[in-house]
Design an enzyme around this catalytic site. Structure first.
Site, PDB file in Angstrom:
ATOM      1  N   ASP A 140      -1.622  13.144   5.373  1.00  0.00           N
ATOM      2  CA  ASP A 140      -2.034  11.742   5.418  1.00  0.00           C
ATOM      3  C   ASP A 140      -3.060  11.540   6.545  1.00  0.00           C
ATOM      4  O   ASP A 140      -2.913  10.654   7.389  1.00  0.00           O
ATOM      5  CB  ASP A 140      -0.804  10.825   5.611  1.00  0.00           C
ATOM      6  CG  ASP A 140      -1.177   9.341   5.494  1.00  0.00           C
ATOM      7  OD1 ASP A 140      -2.237   9.029   4.922  1.00  0.00           O
ATOM      8  OD2 ASP A 140      -0.404   8.499   6.001  1.00  0.00           O
ATOM      9  N   HIS A 183       7.196   7.251  11.726  1.00  0.00           N
ATOM     10  CA  HIS A 183       7.730   8.377  10.951  1.00  0.00           C
ATOM     11  C   HIS A 183       7.270   9.721  11.495  1.00  0.00           C
ATOM     12  O   HIS A 183       6.333   9.783  12.296  1.00  0.00           O
ATOM     13  CB  HIS A 183       7.302   8.258   9.486  1.00  0.00           C
ATOM     14  CG  HIS A 183       5.858   7.866   9.312  1.00  0.00           C
ATOM     15  ND1 HIS A 183       5.466   6.587   9.008  1.00  0.00           N
ATOM     16  CD2 HIS A 183       4.718   8.559   9.466  1.00  0.00           C
ATOM     17  CE1 HIS A 183       4.147   6.528   8.957  1.00  0.00           C
ATOM     18  NE2 HIS A 183       3.659   7.710   9.235  1.00  0.00           N
ATOM     19  N   GLN A 251       6.567  11.732   4.626  1.00  0.00           N
ATOM     20  CA  GLN A 251       6.650  11.017   5.912  1.00  0.00           C
ATOM     21  C   GLN A 251       8.017  10.352   6.011  1.00  0.00           C
ATOM     22  O   GLN A 251       8.291   9.374   5.318  1.00  0.00           O
ATOM     23  CB  GLN A 251       5.517   9.973   6.004  1.00  0.00           C
ATOM     24  CG  GLN A 251       4.145  10.608   6.176  1.00  0.00           C
ATOM     25  CD  GLN A 251       2.989   9.655   5.904  1.00  0.00           C
ATOM     26  OE1 GLN A 251       2.913   9.040   4.838  1.00  0.00           O
ATOM     27  NE2 GLN A 251       2.066   9.546   6.845  1.00  0.00           N
ATOM     28  N   ARG A 281      -3.056   3.602  20.264  1.00  0.00           N
ATOM     29  CA  ARG A 281      -2.958   2.915  18.972  1.00  0.00           C
ATOM     30  C   ARG A 281      -1.569   3.194  18.406  1.00  0.00           C
ATOM     31  O   ARG A 281      -1.235   4.334  18.085  1.00  0.00           O
ATOM     32  CB  ARG A 281      -4.030   3.425  18.018  1.00  0.00           C
ATOM     33  CG  ARG A 281      -4.004   2.793  16.634  1.00  0.00           C
ATOM     34  CD  ARG A 281      -5.020   3.503  15.750  1.00  0.00           C
ATOM     35  NE  ARG A 281      -5.155   2.960  14.409  1.00  0.00           N
ATOM     36  CZ  ARG A 281      -4.380   3.271  13.363  1.00  0.00           C
ATOM     37  NH1 ARG A 281      -3.359   4.093  13.513  1.00  0.00           N
ATOM     38  NH2 ARG A 281      -4.617   2.750  12.180  1.00  0.00           N
ATOM     39  N   ASP A 283       0.661   3.233  15.574  1.00  0.00           N
ATOM     40  CA  ASP A 283       0.472   3.225  14.130  1.00  0.00           C
ATOM     41  C   ASP A 283       1.622   2.487  13.439  1.00  0.00           C
ATOM     42  O   ASP A 283       2.800   2.704  13.765  1.00  0.00           O
ATOM     43  CB  ASP A 283       0.417   4.683  13.643  1.00  0.00           C
ATOM     44  CG  ASP A 283       0.094   4.782  12.163  1.00  0.00           C
ATOM     45  OD1 ASP A 283      -0.974   4.300  11.769  1.00  0.00           O
ATOM     46  OD2 ASP A 283       0.926   5.334  11.411  1.00  0.00           O
ATOM     47  N   GLU A 325      -1.190  -1.568  15.422  1.00  0.00           N
ATOM     48  CA  GLU A 325      -1.916  -1.540  14.146  1.00  0.00           C
ATOM     49  C   GLU A 325      -1.089  -2.269  13.086  1.00  0.00           C
ATOM     50  O   GLU A 325      -0.450  -1.662  12.240  1.00  0.00           O
ATOM     51  CB  GLU A 325      -2.194  -0.083  13.730  1.00  0.00           C
ATOM     52  CG  GLU A 325      -3.066   0.033  12.515  1.00  0.00           C
ATOM     53  CD  GLU A 325      -2.372   0.562  11.264  1.00  0.00           C
ATOM     54  OE1 GLU A 325      -2.971   0.495  10.184  1.00  0.00           O
ATOM     55  OE2 GLU A 325      -1.208   1.041  11.351  1.00  0.00           O
ATOM     56  N   HIS A 394     -10.784   3.885   8.665  1.00  0.00           N
ATOM     57  CA  HIS A 394     -10.412   4.982   7.753  1.00  0.00           C
ATOM     58  C   HIS A 394      -9.538   4.485   6.602  1.00  0.00           C
ATOM     59  O   HIS A 394      -9.339   5.190   5.634  1.00  0.00           O
ATOM     60  CB  HIS A 394      -9.673   6.067   8.537  1.00  0.00           C
ATOM     61  CG  HIS A 394      -8.328   5.611   8.990  1.00  0.00           C
ATOM     62  ND1 HIS A 394      -8.152   4.688   9.996  1.00  0.00           N
ATOM     63  CD2 HIS A 394      -7.081   5.927   8.553  1.00  0.00           C
ATOM     64  CE1 HIS A 394      -6.867   4.473  10.157  1.00  0.00           C
ATOM     65  NE2 HIS A 394      -6.194   5.206   9.302  1.00  0.00           N
ATOM     66  N   ASP A 395      -8.988   3.266   6.732  1.00  0.00           N
ATOM     67  CA  ASP A 395      -8.087   2.757   5.703  1.00  0.00           C
ATOM     68  C   ASP A 395      -8.830   1.880   4.693  1.00  0.00           C
ATOM     69  O   ASP A 395     -10.006   1.591   4.826  1.00  0.00           O
ATOM     70  CB  ASP A 395      -6.937   1.981   6.355  1.00  0.00           C
ATOM     71  CG  ASP A 395      -5.846   2.921   6.859  1.00  0.00           C
ATOM     72  OD1 ASP A 395      -5.688   4.015   6.283  1.00  0.00           O
ATOM     73  OD2 ASP A 395      -5.170   2.565   7.836  1.00  0.00           O
ATOM     74  N   ARG A 519      -8.938   6.909  -0.264  1.00  0.00           N
ATOM     75  CA  ARG A 519      -9.460   6.508   1.043  1.00  0.00           C
ATOM     76  C   ARG A 519     -10.383   7.587   1.604  1.00  0.00           C
ATOM     77  O   ARG A 519     -11.209   7.326   2.470  1.00  0.00           O
ATOM     78  CB  ARG A 519      -8.308   6.228   2.024  1.00  0.00           C
ATOM     79  CG  ARG A 519      -7.535   4.963   1.706  1.00  0.00           C
ATOM     80  CD  ARG A 519      -6.370   4.780   2.648  1.00  0.00           C
ATOM     81  NE  ARG A 519      -5.402   5.876   2.557  1.00  0.00           N
ATOM     82  CZ  ARG A 519      -4.330   5.996   3.339  1.00  0.00           C
ATOM     83  NH1 ARG A 519      -4.092   5.094   4.268  1.00  0.00           N
ATOM     84  NH2 ARG A 519      -3.494   7.005   3.202  1.00  0.00           N
TER      85      ARG A 519
END
Ligand code: GLC
Length: 648
Positions: A140, A183, A251, A281, A283, A325, A394-395, A519
Site C-alpha cells: 500500500d 495498522h 493491513q 504525519r 496516518d 491525516e 498520493h491519494d 492511485r
C-alpha cells in the site's frame, strides 16, 4: 490540576533514570511536571479501568523520559529555538513537497544530490512517503509496515536517513515522515506471533474466533476499499481467526484499547522524533478506535489518544509538530485540532481536504458557490494550528463535503457529484480531464477520483491532441489551482512531479502489486531527462516550473500570508471568482481566482468593503499596477487566471 503524588512519581522516575532535573534537564522536568496531570487524566480516561493500569502508567512515564534521554543534543537545542520562535510552523517561508523516494530518485542516498533542485524551486520541507520496511506487492505504497524501525532495503539504511536529515537541517530544510498508527502489515513481527497463537500479540489486534462480532460490526462500518478489499475482516488460516483489516486485507488494525499497544507506538513516535522529524504525519487517525455499533471512525477515544500523544511529545520532543491525516467530513476534520479544553492541543496540522476537493469542484463547474458555502466550517480552525494546503497528493480526491453545501447553491447533491465524477474520469465526452474513478462502491455508487494534477486539468488530452490553446488553458488551470492553495493559509505541499506537469503514468497496470489500485496513475516515476527541461526556455516543463517557483517566492516575501487566522472571504460579487483577503495590522493581500473559462468582471467595490479602500493595487503575480476604479467599473480577470493584489 497540580497533583503532588504525580509530581513525586515523575521526580523519582527521572532521578532513577539519571536525569539532572535541577541542572541541564530542568526544562524537560518542568515541562513534564506541567503536563503530568493532563497526561494522567487522558490516560485514565482511556485505560483507567485496565487491570494493569498503574503498572502501565509507570512504563508510560519511563517511555517519555527515555524518549527525551535519547534525544540528540542538537535536536534539544533546536527544540529550544523553536519554542522561542513559537508556532514556528505557521511561517510563510515554509513550502513543502511530498514524494516517494524510490520513484523520485531511487534511494535515500541520492536524495542528497537533489537538495539543490528543491532549493531552486523554493521547497524547504520534504515529506518522504513511507520508507520503513514493507513487503513488496503488499505494501500500500509503504502504508503496510512490517518493521517500524528498519528502513526498507529498497530505500537504503537508517544511517542514510540520519545522514540526509543532518544535511537537510544544515541547509535549513524541514523533514516530515509518517507514523502508520492504525495498522501494521500482516508480516510485522507482532502479526506473525499472533498468527502462531501467541495470546499477548493476538491482543495487539482485533481477533475473533468466529464471524459473530465481525458480522455485527460490518453492519455499521463503511468499506474503505470496496473494490480491491471489500469488508473489514480477514480470515487468518494459521490461527483460524478473523482479524480486523479496515484497509487492505494485509493491513491489520492495531487494538488501542490495549494500553501496551499505545506505549509501543508512542515509543516509535519518539524514535521518529529523535531522527529529527519536524512534522510527524499521523496516518489515518480517524480509524484508531473501534466500537461495536459505530462507524468506527472519528470516535471520541481516537481524539483522546491523539491528545495523549500530543502531551507526551510536547514533554519529550517538543520541536516535533503533529499532522493528523484525517480525510473526513468538514466538521469532523476540525475536531482533530482539539476541542474544549484541548482546543489547539491535539494535532497542530490537518489536511485542508475540504478546500482541496472544493477547488476541484469549482474548476469543473466554473462556479465558486459551493466552495464559499463551506468556508464557515473551515474558518473554525483554532489559532496556533494550521493546514497542509494542497491540490493533489498520493491519494484519491474524495468529494466528502456536505450535501447542504451543494444544496445551498441550488444543485442536487447526487447529480452534482455524479457530474464531477463523470467530468474528472473523462466519461463525460466534452471533458478535458483524464482521471479515473477510485474505489467505486457498487452498493452506494460512492467513488473518489484518481489522476494527476496535470491530467485532471486537461494537459494529457491537450498534449495528445497537440492543441496549443488547450495546452495553454490547462497550464493556467494548474497554476490557478496551485496559487489558490499556496495563499489561503497553511503549509503548501506540492506533490512531486506537479511542479512541472507530469501527466498520468499508466505503467502501474503492468505491476501485479499495484494494478489493483489506480492511485498509482498519479504517482509518477521521475524522468530526470524531462526534469532537466525546467532549464530549457519555452518548454512546458520550464513554464510550469518557473511559475511554481515564482508563486513560492512571492509567498516567501509576504509575511501577511503566514497562517495567523487572518483570512477573510470577499463578498461573492461574481460567482466565477473566489476571492479572499489576507491581512495583518499593516498589510493586506487580495487574492482573486477566476475559475471560469471566460474573462470575469469584478466590481471595484469588492476592494472597498474591508477597511480603508486602497487607491492603487500591485499584482505580485503579473507585476502590474491597477488604479482602483468606480464601483460601476471592473477589474477584469482572464479565464482561469488570478491576481495577488497588494494595496500600495
Ligand atoms: C492513508 C494513506 C493512504 C493509505 C491509508 C491506509 O490514508 O494516505 O495512502 O492507503 O492511509 O494506510
Amino acid at each position: 490540576m497540580y497533583n503532588y503524588q504525580l509530581h513525586q512519581q515523575i521526580t523519582e522516575s527521572l532521578q532513577q533514570n539519571e536525569l539532572d532535573i535541577a541542572g541541564k534537564d530542568n526544562l524537560f522536568y518542568t515541562r513534564f511536571v506541567a503536563n503530568t496531570s493532563a497526561i494522567s487524566s487522558l490516560y485514565n480516561e482511556l485505560y483507567g479501568h485496565h487491570a494493569k493500569s498503574k503498572e502501565i502508567f509507570s512504563s508510560l512515564i519511563e517511555t517519555i523520559s527515555n524518549g527525551y534521554k535519547k534525544r540528540p543534543d542538537v535536536l534539544k537545542s533546536s527544540d529550544e529555538e523553536k519554542e522561542i520562535q513559537g508556532h514556528w510552523f505557521l511561517s510563510n517561508e515554509i513550502t513543502g513537497m511530498s514524494l516517494y523516494v524510490d520513484r523520485f530518485c531511487g534511494n535515500i542516498k541520492n536524495m542528497e544530490s537533489k537538495l539543490d533542485y528543491f532549493k531552486k524551486l523554493g521547497v524547504n520541507f520534504l515529506h518522504l512517503m513511507p520508507i520503513f520496511e514493507s513487503p513488496q506487492g503488499e505494501s500500500d505504497g509503504g502504508y503496510a509496515v512490517s518493521d517500524f524501525r528498519k528502513v526498507d532495503e529498497r530505500f537504503g539504511k537508517l544511517e542514510d536517513l540520519i545522514h540526509l536529515q543532518k544535511k537537510m537541517s544544515n541547509e535549513k530544510m524541514y523533514l516530515m515522515l509518517d507514523i502508520v498508527l492504525n495498522h501494521t502489515s500482516h508480516r510485522h513481527e507482532w502479526a506473525e506471533k499472533a498468527k502462531q497463537g501467541d495470546k499477548k500479540y493476538q491482543d495487539y489486534f482485533y481477533m475473533f474466533d468466529d464471524r459473530s462480532i465481525p458480522d455485527q460490526m460490518e453492519r455499521t462500518m463503511p468499506e474503505i476499499f470496496p473494490e480491491s478489499s471489500p469488508g473489514n475482516f480477514t480470515y487468518v488460516e494459521e490461527c483460524k481467526k478473523w482479524v480486523m483489516t479496515v484497509f487492505h486485507n494485509y493491513q491489520w488494525d492495531l487494538n488501542y484499547s490495549n494500553p501496551v499497544v499505545f506505549i509501543e507506538m508512542l515509543d516509535t513516535i519518539l524514535f521518529y522524533a529523535n531522527l529529527g522529524v519536524d512534522i510527524l504525519r499521523i496516518d489515518a487517525p480517524a480509524f484508531i478506535w473501534k466500537q461495536l455499533g459505530t462507524g468506527c471512525q472519528n470516535l471520541p477515544q481516537a481524539h483522546l489518544i491523539l491528545r495523549l500523544i500530543k502531551q507526551c511529545v510536547q514533554v519529550a520532543t517538543p520541536g516535533m509538530a503533529l499532522l493528523g491525516e484525517a480525510i473526513v467530513a468538514p466538521k469532523e476534520i476540525m475536531k482533530y485540532f482539539g476541542t474544549g479544553l484541548y482546543t489547539a492541543k491535539e494535532c497542530d496540522f490537518a489536511y485542508n481536504a475540504t478546500q482541496m476537493a472544493l477547488q476541484w469542484d469549482a474548476l469543473a463547474t466554473g462556479d465558486t458557490r459551493v466552495m464559499l458555502a463551506a468556508q464557515h466550517e473551515i474558518l473554525q480552525k483554532p489559532f496556533g494550528t494550521s493546514w497542509i494546503t494542497y491540490t493533489r497528493c498520493h491519494d484519491d480526491i474524495g468529494l466528502g463535503y456536505d450535501d447542504y453545501m451543494i444544496e445551498q447553491t441550488g444543485y442536487n447533491p447526487y447529480e452534482h457529484r455524479k457530474f464531477l465524477k463523470n467530468y474528472y474520469s473523462g466519461v463525460q465526452e466534452d471533458s478535458p480531464a483524464r482521471g479515473a474513478l477510485f474505489s467505486v462502491n457498487p452498493k452506494t455508487q460512492d467513488a473518489r477520483i484518481s489522476g494527476s494534477l496535470a491530467s485532471l486539468c486537461g494537459l494529457e488530452k491537450a498534449l495528445q491532441e497537440n492543441n496549443e490553446t488547450d495546452i495553454d488553458l490547462s497550464v493556467r488551470k494548474i497554476l490557478l489551482m496551485q496559487a489558490q492553495s499556496f495563499f489561503i493559509g497553511g503549509l503548501p505541499m506540492i506533490f512531486y512531479g506537479d511542479e512541472l506537469g507530469y501527466t498520468n503514468d499508466y505503467s502501474y497496470l503492468q505491476d501485479a502489486g499495484k494494478s489493483y489500485d489506480n492511485r498509482w496513475m498519479h504517482r509518477p516515476v521521475i524522468d530526470w531527462q524531462k526534469n532537466k527541461k525546467v532549464d530549457v526556455e519555452e518548454t512546458l516543463e520550464q513554464r510550469i516550473f518557473s511559475s511554481t517557483q515564482k508563486l513560492i517566492s512571492i509567498r516567501k516575501k509576504l509575511e501577511v500570508v503566514a497562517d495567523h487566522k487572518n483570512l477573510n472571504w470577499l463578498t461573492p460579487h461574481n460567482i466565477h471568482i473566489a476571492g479572499y483577503l489576507r491581512s495583518s495590522a499593516d498589510k493586506k493581500l487580495y487574492c482573486l481566482f477566476n475559475f471560469s473559462n471566460e474573462a470575469a468582471y469584478l466590481t471595484w467595490f469588492a476592494f472597498k468593503e474591508h477597511g480603508a479602500a486602497p487607491k492603487k493595487l500591485y499584482d505580485h503575480w503579473q507585476d502590474k499596477y491597477y488604479d482602483v476604479g468606480y464601483n460601476h467599473e471592473f477589474l477584469i480577470i482572464e479565464p482561469y487566471s488570478f491576481c495577488l493584489l497588494e494595496p500600495q
